[in-house]
Write a protein that holds these residues in place. Structure first.
Motif, PDB file in Angstrom:
ATOM      1  N   ARG A   1     181.278  74.088  43.481  1.00  0.00           N
ATOM      2  CA  ARG A   1     179.924  72.870  43.910  1.00  0.00           C
ATOM      3  C   ARG A   1     179.925  73.512  45.419  1.00  0.00           C
ATOM      4  O   ARG A   1     178.656  73.595  45.888  1.00  0.00           O
ATOM      5  CB  ARG A   1     180.351  71.582  43.833  1.00  0.00           C
TER       6      ARG A   1
ATOM      7  N   THR B   1     165.144  72.478  46.330  1.00  0.00           N
ATOM      8  CA  THR B   1     165.847  73.575  46.617  1.00  0.00           C
ATOM      9  C   THR B   1     166.938  74.047  45.398  1.00  0.00           C
ATOM     10  O   THR B   1     166.879  75.244  45.031  1.00  0.00           O
ATOM     11  CB  THR B   1     167.275  73.154  47.600  1.00  0.00           C
ATOM     12  N   TRP B   2     167.489  72.957  44.710  1.00  0.00           N
ATOM     13  CA  TRP B   2     168.264  73.678  43.482  1.00  0.00           C
ATOM     14  C   TRP B   2     167.289  74.176  42.386  1.00  0.00           C
ATOM     15  O   TRP B   2     167.842  75.018  41.714  1.00  0.00           O
ATOM     16  CB  TRP B   2     168.875  72.177  42.959  1.00  0.00           C
TER      17      TRP B   2
ATOM     18  N   LEU C   1     174.073  68.689  41.037  1.00  0.00           N
ATOM     19  CA  LEU C   1     173.434  68.684  42.409  1.00  0.00           C
ATOM     20  C   LEU C   1     172.167  68.109  42.273  1.00  0.00           C
ATOM     21  O   LEU C   1     171.485  67.271  42.955  1.00  0.00           O
ATOM     22  CB  LEU C   1     173.370  69.941  42.801  1.00  0.00           C
ATOM     23  N   HIS C   2     171.528  68.383  41.049  1.00  0.00           N
ATOM     24  CA  HIS C   2     169.858  67.809  40.747  1.00  0.00           C
ATOM     25  C   HIS C   2     170.130  66.167  40.597  1.00  0.00           C
ATOM     26  O   HIS C   2     169.182  65.628  40.974  1.00  0.00           O
ATOM     27  CB  HIS C   2     169.478  68.475  39.309  1.00  0.00           C
TER      28      HIS C   2
ATOM     29  N   ARG D   1     166.116  68.481  45.290  1.00  0.00           N
ATOM     30  CA  ARG D   1     165.806  68.631  43.847  1.00  0.00           C
ATOM     31  C   ARG D   1     164.955  70.087  44.096  1.00  0.00           C
ATOM     32  O   ARG D   1     165.352  71.124  43.142  1.00  0.00           O
ATOM     33  CB  ARG D   1     165.257  67.906  43.145  1.00  0.00           C
TER      34      ARG D   1
ATOM     35  N   LEU E   1     174.290  73.082  39.200  1.00  0.00           N
ATOM     36  CA  LEU E   1     173.043  72.643  39.680  1.00  0.00           C
ATOM     37  C   LEU E   1     172.379  71.590  39.085  1.00  0.00           C
ATOM     38  O   LEU E   1     171.795  70.622  39.465  1.00  0.00           O
ATOM     39  CB  LEU E   1     172.054  73.975  39.248  1.00  0.00           C
TER      40      LEU E   1
ATOM     41  N   ARG F   1     176.110  74.868  46.818  1.00  0.00           N
ATOM     42  CA  ARG F   1     175.267  74.069  47.713  1.00  0.00           C
ATOM     43  C   ARG F   1     175.072  75.168  49.018  1.00  0.00           C
ATOM     44  O   ARG F   1     173.975  75.296  49.389  1.00  0.00           O
ATOM     45  CB  ARG F   1     176.071  72.848  48.247  1.00  0.00           C
TER      46      ARG F   1
ATOM     47  N   ALA G   1     172.745  78.050  47.646  1.00  0.00           N
ATOM     48  CA  ALA G   1     171.484  77.368  47.619  1.00  0.00           C
ATOM     49  C   ALA G   1     170.471  77.078  48.688  1.00  0.00           C
ATOM     50  O   ALA G   1     169.198  77.367  48.617  1.00  0.00           O
ATOM     51  CB  ALA G   1     171.462  76.573  46.641  1.00  0.00           C
ATOM     52  N   THR G   2     171.139  76.473  49.695  1.00  0.00           N
ATOM     53  CA  THR G   2     170.629  76.142  50.963  1.00  0.00           C
ATOM     54  C   THR G   2     170.655  77.351  51.736  1.00  0.00           C
ATOM     55  O   THR G   2     169.858  76.884  53.062  1.00  0.00           O
ATOM     56  CB  THR G   2     171.180  74.961  51.403  1.00  0.00           C
TER      57      THR G   2
END
Length: 306
Positions: A151, A197-198, A187-188, A195, A184, A155, A158-159
């Motif tokens: 996770r 971004t994911w 995270l969503h 959201r 994802l 994160r 993805a960022t």
């Protein structure tokens, strides 16, 4: 058929084909509702299940305004007076493929049936079947366990700037991306402020790995991702992708034998994938529901596939 023999047959059908009384989790939920009387329990605005006694259907939805969608069936074999022994059923399941299950619970063994994707829980003391889980997810390519701290890794990447994504993916083992997609989803749900971004990272990842799995499996994973995020792609795109990737034709589906024992493991896999893709195609319509182009020929066949 005597009650015990019928209950054993329910277990065998669920394991071999991923269906209960000929009904799959990917069928219209009203088929399940019409089977016989049931009790219904709403667990939250997003979760509900219906209980027929020997088996249950579990449903979810993203928002209260959306219809319930069946995610899996559970055959509650432990409710039988004398649940069948796993060793007895193995003779009937020869050739359907067995693999370790996805859970570890003291006192229990879990075994997955490769052809159907169903998973059985076996009491190690008695050797008897306790539960059978039948997912709506069709059989997919199985990869190694997810790496630790996944996770946090997802994160972080993805960022990061999109220019960093290709170099990151090159260092990943083949197939690990399936675990990233699963992260994802969480995270969503848990970090809604990001959201967009994911979603952007997930769509990019799916594009990069399109040639790493069979076309029907990729279509299912992509559709599952975008349908969970309404507005991600134009209406009609999911139906177009799913219908183009169907592993069965209407003629092949019409010729499927009604008796599960006459279906080969490969036929079971293709049938389950076909129905799962058709379910997504049918979901990809604007209100009020209208059949997506290409679905009309499938409508009279849906009850007998999957």
């Amino acid at each position: 058929m005597k009650p015990r023999a019928e209950a054993v047959e329910v277990c065998l059908e669920a394991l071999a084909t991923g269906r209960v009384h000929g009904i799959s989790p990917n069928h219209d939920p009203e088929l399940l509702a019409a089977h016989s009387p049931f009790t219904q329990s709403v667990l939250s605005p997003h979760g509900m299940f219906r209980d027929w006694g020997l088996f249950e259907a579990h449903f979810t939805r993203w928002a209260p305004a959306q219809p319930w969608r069946c995610q899996f069936l559970i055959v509650q074999a432990h409710r039988m007076r004398k649940p069948p022994k796993w060793r007895r059923l193995l003779r009937e399941l020869d050739g359907f493929g067995l693999a370790p299950g996805s859970y570890t619970v003291p006192g229990s063994d879990y075994v997955r049936i490769v052809a159907s994707g169903s998973e059985v829980c076996i009491d190690t003391d008695t050797g008897r079947i306790m539960k059978i889980s039948v997912p709506a997810t069709p059989p997919l390519t199985v990869h190694d366990q997810a790496p630790t701290h996944l996770r946090r890794q997802v994160r972080t990447i993805a960022t990061a700037p999109e220019a960093d994504w290709p170099r990151w993916l090159e260092r990943r083992p083949p197939g690990e991306w399936t675990h990233h997609l699963a992260v994802l989803f969480h995270l969503h749900r848990d970090d809604p402020e990001r959201r967009d971004t994911w979603t952007a990272f997930g769509l990019w990842l799916l594009r990069q790995v399109a040639d790493q799995v069979p076309a029907d499996e990729w279509a299912w994973r992509w559709s599952d991702f975008v349908l969970a995020r309404p507005g991600t792609v134009p209406v009609g795109d999911v139906a177009r992708v799913c219908l183009a990737a169907l592993p069965m034709s209407p003629e092949e589906a019409a010729a499927l034998p009604r008796d599960w024992r006459s279906r080969t493991p490969e036929t079971v896999r293709r049938s389950r994938m076909t129905l799962a893709l058709l379910r997504f195609a049918a979901d990809d319509v604007p209100p009020p529901p209208e059949p997506a182009p290409g679905l009309t020929a499938w409508r009279p066949l849906l009850r007998h596939i999957g």
